[in-house]
Design a protein around this motif. Structure first.
Motif, PDB file in Angstrom:
ATOM      1  N   ARG A  83      10.173  -2.267  41.568  1.00 22.58           N
ATOM      2  CA  ARG A  83      10.027  -2.070  39.933  1.00 22.58           C
ATOM      3  C   ARG A  83      11.354  -1.235  39.332  1.00 22.58           C
ATOM      4  O   ARG A  83      12.236  -1.766  38.721  1.00 22.58           O
ATOM      5  CB  ARG A  83       8.916  -1.629  39.482  1.00 22.58           C
ATOM      6  CG  ARG A  83       8.817  -1.757  37.929  1.00 22.58           C
ATOM      7  CD  ARG A  83       9.060  -2.706  37.317  1.00 22.58           C
ATOM      8  NE  ARG A  83       9.091  -2.590  35.874  1.00 22.58           N
ATOM      9  CZ  ARG A  83       9.452  -3.468  34.935  1.00 22.58           C
ATOM     10  NH1 ARG A  83      10.233  -4.756  35.413  1.00 22.58           N
ATOM     11  NH2 ARG A  83       9.718  -3.266  33.700  1.00 22.58           N
TER      12      ARG A  83
ATOM     13  N   SER B 282       9.795  -7.919  37.949  1.00 24.79           N
ATOM     14  CA  SER B 282       8.736  -7.761  36.782  1.00 24.79           C
ATOM     15  C   SER B 282       7.375  -7.529  37.737  1.00 24.79           C
ATOM     16  O   SER B 282       7.187  -7.564  38.728  1.00 24.79           O
ATOM     17  CB  SER B 282       8.543  -9.227  36.108  1.00 24.79           C
ATOM     18  OG  SER B 282       7.928 -10.219  36.983  1.00 24.79           O
ATOM     19  N   TYR B 283       6.429  -6.729  36.482  1.00 19.62           N
ATOM     20  CA  TYR B 283       5.256  -6.496  37.258  1.00 19.62           C
ATOM     21  C   TYR B 283       4.636  -7.632  37.900  1.00 19.62           C
ATOM     22  O   TYR B 283       3.857  -7.482  38.702  1.00 19.62           O
ATOM     23  CB  TYR B 283       4.456  -5.775  36.204  1.00 19.62           C
ATOM     24  CG  TYR B 283       5.004  -4.311  35.648  1.00 19.62           C
ATOM     25  CD1 TYR B 283       4.723  -3.211  36.372  1.00 19.62           C
ATOM     26  CD2 TYR B 283       5.502  -4.341  34.258  1.00 19.62           C
ATOM     27  CE1 TYR B 283       5.242  -2.101  35.916  1.00 19.62           C
ATOM     28  CE2 TYR B 283       5.845  -3.248  33.842  1.00 19.62           C
ATOM     29  CZ  TYR B 283       5.800  -2.180  34.621  1.00 19.62           C
ATOM     30  OH  TYR B 283       6.229  -0.655  34.213  1.00 19.62           O
TER      31      TYR B 283
END
Length: 192
Positions: free
Chosen positions: A152, A158-159
């Protein structure tokens, strides 16, 4: 390979298709795949190891790992996401190996030079690598936080991509990154 074929092989869909063919034993597809992803893998390794020869060594290790372990890509997400994790791990492994092999200079032989702070100076390239040292420290007691945090905060994934890659719920990934940041913050501040 024609220009059109190469351009197709470097798109996310093209890379995924090559990876599936390589998983099925197509050696030509594996060679094309490795050629297509090498620049990406090298950039990932440079993010961890700023000294170019070190990054190139790590990239070579990453490509070998990818070739040998391509069957472990589950196909759930993009191949490049899986490759990213393999490259990060290869770079970290290369850093650890080089750190363990490094021989400290004899301060008596070169005069009275101050010894650099090992928390902020690479034993390999003489550049600031305090983030790697912080990750090493966190990994000893909390290994579950390191990979999501690196993916991250260093690589900007992205998560959702991270959750898919590590096979964990999105909420768990967000919590791991949050806790990892809390652990890393004091380690990155140094002893000011």
């Amino acid at each position: 390979m024609t220009g059109d074929t190469y351009a197709e092989a470097t798109t996310p869909d093209g890379i995924d298709a090559l990876a599936r063919r390589a998983q099925d034993g197509d050696r030509d597809a594996l060679e094309l795949l490795l050629g297509a992803i090498r620049p990406r893998a090298l950039n990932v390794c440079r993010g961890v190891l700023p000294y170019t020869p070190d990054a190139e060594d790590a990239c070579q290790e990453a490509l070998l790992n990818i070739a040998n372990k391509i069957g472990s890509w589950g196909g759930r997400g993009r191949f490049t996401t899986w490759m990213h994790v393999v490259a990060v791990n290869s770079a970290r492994t290369t850093y650890r190996r080089m750190k363990n092999q490094a021989v400290p200079a004899d301060p008596q032989a070169t005069g009275s030079h101050e010894r650099p702070d090992p928390r902020t100076t690479s034993v390999i390239a003489g550049t600031r690598l305090d983030l790697l040292e912080a990750m090493e420290s966190i990994e000893r007691d909390h290994p579950q936080f390191v990979e999501p945090l690196l993916l991250r905060d260093v690589y900007g994934m992205s998560y959702e991509e991270i959750a898919e890659q590590v096979g964990a719920p999105l909420g768990t990934i967000k919590a791991q990154i949050h806790h990892g940041r809390k652990l890393a913050r004091p380690l990155l501040r140094g002893s000011e």
